[in-house]
Every structure is written in C-alpha cells, then in structure tokens.
Write a protein that holds these residues in place. Structure first.
Motif, PDB file in Angstrom:
ATOM      1  N   SER A 157       0.821  -1.213   0.000  1.00  0.00           N
ATOM      2  CA  SER A 157       0.000   0.000   0.000  1.00  0.00           C
ATOM      3  C   SER A 157       0.856   1.265   0.000  1.00  0.00           C
ATOM      4  N   GLN A 180      -3.908  -0.501  -1.197  1.00  0.00           N
ATOM      5  CA  GLN A 180      -4.571   0.787  -1.367  1.00  0.00           C
ATOM      6  C   GLN A 180      -3.569   1.886  -1.723  1.00  0.00           C
ATOM      7  N   ASN A 200      -7.597  -4.710   1.104  1.00  0.00           N
ATOM      8  CA  ASN A 200      -7.909  -3.331   0.720  1.00  0.00           C
ATOM      9  C   ASN A 200      -7.237  -3.009  -0.618  1.00  0.00           C
ATOM     10  N   SER A 202      -8.479  -0.070  -2.278  1.00  0.00           N
ATOM     11  CA  SER A 202      -9.099   1.230  -2.530  1.00  0.00           C
ATOM     12  C   SER A 202      -8.114   2.206  -3.167  1.00  0.00           C
TER      13      SER A 202
END
Length: 624
Positions: A157, A180, A200, A202
C-alpha cells in the motif's frame, strides 16, 4: 591405506569448513551491499543502522536483522522507518541461496525507497511476510509473486505500483493483502476472501465486476476505483455486463421512451435527493440546538455554577461537561494555546473549539480522566486530561514534540496538546474497536491463539522501536497494560499514552513492578508491564481478581508443576500448541521477575516472541 583415508577426510573437512565460511562472508557482503543500495546517497541516513563486514549479523545483533535460535541463518529483515531513500533490489539476496532459503520476513515500511519489485522475488520461497508500504516503489508487480506459496501477508500500500495484479489467488495461505493508494489497474483476481483477514484495494484504477467477497469485506475496501462496480459498492454493473449490440429486441423497441430501468433509476435519484435534504435540515436544527445548550452551559461555568438555566437538562450536562475541561485564565490567548502536532488531521484546531465540542467521559483514573470528543468537522478524538504531573511546561512540550516525531504505526502519537501549571490535555485519534482488555475480558470468546501471538509480537516490536528511538531521553511508556493497547479499524494493536506517566506516578500504579526501579531500570518497568499483558493473553484472567494477583498465581501454579492449568480454556479447546504456549509463558515469567536486572530487554523479548511466531507459522504451513 588407512592413513590416506584419514587425510582425505581431514582435507575434505577443511574444504567444507572453508566453503561454509565463504558462504557466511557472501551473505554478510550481500546484506551490506543491499543496505548500501536502499540507503542511497542520503546524508540523513540513520547513523545507528550500520552493518560491518568484520562482525556477525546474528551474534552481534545487526539492527533490523533477526536470526534463528542457533544464530546460524537470517530469518527476518525489519527496516521500517529507517530513513532509507535508495533503490530496492530484491534480486540481490533472492538470488543468493542461503538467504533465499531462510528469509521469512522482509519489512521496509515507511521509508522513501524507489524502484520496483524484481521478478527474482519468486526465488525467496520461504517468505511469509512482504511489507513495503509507504515508499516510492513503482512499476508492474511481477507474476512471480504468485509463486510465494508460503506468503501470509503482502502489504504494498501507499506506493506508485501500476498495471494488473498477478493472480495471487493461487497462494492458498494468504490472509492479508493491502494495496490501497497505488495506480493498479485491470480486474481484481478472485481471491479466497473467506481466508483473508485484511483486504484493501481502494484508490487505484481497477475496473469491472468485484469478485464475490462472501460478505467478508465492506465498501471501504474498494472505494476510489471509478470503474469498479458490484457488491459491496452501491454502483450497479448491469450497464457493463452486455455490449450494446447484444441488447434484447424488447429494449430496442422501447428506445423511443424511457425504459423501466431508467424510470427506476430516476426515481431512486429523486428519493435520495429528498433524503439528503431532510438530513441537512435535521443536522442544521440539531447543531442550532446544541449551540444553545453550550451557550447556556458556558453561562453556568462562567458564573461558577451559581445559576441553573432552565433550558439545560441534567442529561446534557452529563454528556457534554465543559467543566471537566476547564482551564485557568492564566493566558489571555487561551484560544491559541492548544499546540497542534498533526496536520491536516485536526488542522487549525483551537482550545475553545475543543472545549465547546460534545464530550463523553469514558474513563477515570488516579492520574486524570479520558473523554471521547466529537469535533465540528466530524472527526472523533480522545482527550486525556492529566492533573498534578510535576513535569515543567518546557519539559512537557519538549516531550510531546519528541513523541510526535517518533512515528510507529502501532504507537498512537499525540495529535495536539495543552499545557498549564495545573493540568495538561492530550488529544489522540479515536480507535473504534476498544482495547485489548475488552477483547480479552469481555463477552467475545473467539480470540484465537494465532491472533494473540500476533498481537504480542506486534506490541513487542513497537515497544522495542520506541525504546531504541527515545532511549537516550529516558522516555518509556510507564503505564503499559492491556487497557492501553487499543485496536484500530483493522483490529491491529495500537499502544496509547506512551510516555505520559512519570516514574513517580508509576510507583502507585497497580500494574507497577513490586520492586521500585531506579533511573537505570526504567525500561525494565515496561518489560514488567508487557510480561503482565502476556500472562493475560495466555490465561484470559484479570490482573487483579478477588484479591488474587495474576503474576503470583501463575508463578505458584508453575512451581507446583501444573503448568497446563495456567492456560485459557478456550485456547485448550481450539487445540493451540501447548509447546508454543509454554514457550511464551516462559518469556512472560522472565519479564515479571522481581529483579529488574534479571528481566530481558524488550529487544530480546521481541526476538524470542518472533521465534515462537515463526514456528507457529511454519506449523500452519505444514498443516496446509
């Protein structure tokens, strides 16, 4: 003939010994070269991160290098937040067989490293954790990532990775995938979402239909991908499933007027608009009502409580108690006296804003009170009010600045603070999942052994980091206990209130070591507190219950050789490894030794727990 055989064996042994030494030198040389590569030419290199060719990585405890129990092979590289700004070259050690065959953990979070992940990462077949979050890494992810069959946790991330994701669904044991805030694109592979604990993707550029997550993850795991649709996002994929030339003849016949789907869509938009307007009106009315109540309550505070206005209910005074935050008028600039440390989280927050906000008392102790406060911008914070701390204002401000600058993802830094002679206020980010104390002693009975061991390892590493960073200043936690271990939105532990209790206060704490520690033993007080937390994790029992002290009870049971009676019945019922529970119990008993000098350092504790954790992960891999 016999003499010749003896000479052959002798020469062969010398050759093998020499070859072993060459391999060891090669490993050290490769690690030093790797450090030089990721350090780059930064003049701000962390001066403590020095690996020397003439020393041993294991026996001489190279910082960030963790080895096996025999100090033979390197198991983990933990270089988080080490001020590294060079380039990443995983091929350097993944092509070196001794390292590739032993390395299980590579963590480089929170640096400024550039480059990408080379395809040679697939040669590091023993990796269980690969964490490179919060760097400047870019480029496509190699398909060889899918070859890491032992991988449990992958965190890429907050980087600049682009292109499609490899088919990581082939890794059956993967339980953490965080990607993410990148530039990844294409479709999301069909992970085994039932096996994932954290996921995740996103704020990327993924498109198409979200695979069936079986209800395990909410919309916040997929937000920020404009072309992504399907459950759990509210965006429907019906318009993307069929090309235009495959529409039915019925739809083409009705093309002159609005279709049934369009009517439903417009009706939905209208309903949403009405709901939104009603919501805005409701919020405005509620805010106006609160402002009136606060004004009336301020009148009570200003007049010393001599008058009781009729329009302020006792219930509201209980919920929003400004008098709990009352400060002396020693400064005419009280509205500017709150020092904000974290922007833009609570940018431009002033003390009067904090005092006006609705506050709920959530805890009270000998050293002060704890409040949950909702700010006007909707951000929820926690305010720690400390009374009668004898530290000077100058030293307090200096300490808060140092704590704010010493960043660790599992230690809560203060967002802001207020300081006067009489009292001090500390503002922290609110953690919505409660504390480790509540998780252990509440109604939840599904707190499994693997999770407990993982939390213990995370806390140990975080405390070790803080001791290393703030050791020269003598700043310790001072009040380490399960209620000060909070759980964030991902159910990861975050240590709260680090460094806000003096050792004088600590002596009166029920969690204090039975032997008063001098200046040289302040760090061993945290070791004692951590040992008590380990006992709570292992036994599921309260520290104090019906006059019985947990540490004394555990030691008496162990002395009577009834060690099995110590452990939480739930852990026994889920067939947790008794051998590894006993090993962790031994660590805990060493931590709560009555003599501070006999207790290990937090660095040693972290090494011991991570060894137990590695053994646990290895056993789980074999079971799979």
């Amino acid at each position: 003939m016999e003499r010749i055989s003896i000479w052959v064996v002798f020469i062969t042994s010398l050759f093998l010994l020499n070859m072993t030494n060459c391999v060891e030198d090669e490993v050290k040389g490769t690690l030093i070269q790797f450090l030089a590569q990721i350090t780059g030419n930064s003049s701000q290199q962390n001066s403590t991160l020095v690996w020397k060719q003439d020393s041993d990585p294991c026996k001489d405890l190279w910082q960030g290098v963790y080895c096996d129990e025999q100090n033979i092979s390197i198991k983990r590289l933990y270089l988080n937040r080490s001020n590294l700004s060079g380039t990443l070259d995983v091929a350097m050690f993944c092509n070196l067989q001794p390292l590739a065959a032993s390395l299980t953990f590579l963590s480089l979070d929170g640096n400024n490293i550039s480059g990408g992940i080379a395809s040679e990462i697939g040669n590091c077949t023993q990796l269980t954790r690969l964490h490179v979050s919060g760097n400047q890494l870019a480029g496509n992810l190699p398909s060889s990532l899918a070859m890491l069959d032992n991988l449990k946790s992958l965190d890429i991330s907050n980087n600049k990775f682009s292109g499609p994701l490899p088919d990581l669904s082939r890794i059956s044991g993967l339980n953490v995938f965080l990607a993410q805030n990148n530039d990844l694109s294409g479709d999301i592979p069909s992970f085994d979402f039932s096996n994932l604990d954290h996921f995740n993707v996103s704020f990327n550029n993924f498109r198409g239909l979200i695979p069936d997550v079986h209800g395990h993850f909410l919309a916040d795991s997929f937000l920020g991908n404009p072309e992504l649709c399907g459950d759990p996002l509210p965006k429907n994929c019906s318009g993307l499933t069929l090309p235009v030339n495959e529409t039915s003849s019925e739809e083409s016949k009705g093309s002159n007027g609005p279709s049934k789907d369009q009517i439903l869509m417009y009706s939905g938009y209208t309903a949403l608009g009405v709901v939104f307007i009603l919501f805005v009106v409701f919020k405005l009315c509620r805010r106006k009502k609160k402002e009136k109540k606060v004004e009336a309550l301020n009148g009570v505070v200003t007049n010393g409580g001599s008058e009781k206005p009729s329009n302020v209910s006792s219930e509201y005074k209980t919920e929003v108690s400004r008098s709990e935050f009352s400060v002396t008028s020693e400064s005419g600039m009280v509205s500017q006296s709150l020092v904000v440390l974290s922007r833009p989280v609570i940018n431009e927050l002033k003390l009067e804003d904090l005092l006006r906000a609705p506050a709920e008392l959530i805890g009270r102790g000998k050293n002060g009170s704890l409040f949950k406060v909702m700010l006007d911008n909707g951000i929820m914070v926690v305010v720690k009010r400390i009374k009668d701390w004898t530290i000077s204002s100058h030293d307090f401000k200096q300490r808060m600045q140092m704590l704010s600058q010493t960043k660790h993802p599992h230690v809560l830094s203060p967002l802001a603070f207020y300081c006067s002679k009489q009292e001090k206020l500390l503002v922290y980010e609110y953690q919505q999942n409660g504390s480790l104390f509540n998780l252990l002693h509440g109604t939840t009975k599904t707190f499994d052994w693997t999770s407990r061991l993982g939390i213990a390892a995370t806390i140990a590493e975080a405390i070790t980091f803080m001791h290393q960073e703030l050791g020269q200043h003598g700043i310790v936690h001072g009040n380490l206990k399960s209620s000060n271990i909070l759980l964030n939105k991902n159910m990861e532990p975050c240590i709260s209130e680090y460094g806000v209790m003096s050792m004088e206060d600590k002596k009166s704490s029920p969690f204090a070591s039975p032997i008063a520690a001098g200046a040289s033993n302040v760090f061993k007080e945290d070791v004692y507190g951590f040992g008590v937390i380990l006992l709570e994790l292992l036994t599921g029992k309260l520290v104090k219950s019906n006059g019985i002290d947990l540490t004394e009870w555990v030691q008496s049971v162990v002395r009577e050789e009834w060690t099995g009676e110590v452990f939480d019945k739930f852990l026994i019922s889920e067939y947790a490894s008794e051998e590894r529970m006993v090993n962790l119990l031994q660590v805990a008993i060493r931590c709560v030794n009555r003599s501070p000098e006999a207790r290990p350092s937090m660095n040693q504790v972290a090494l011991m727990i991570n060894t137990i954790k590695d053994e646990e992960e290895k056993s789980l891999t074999y079971e799979v």
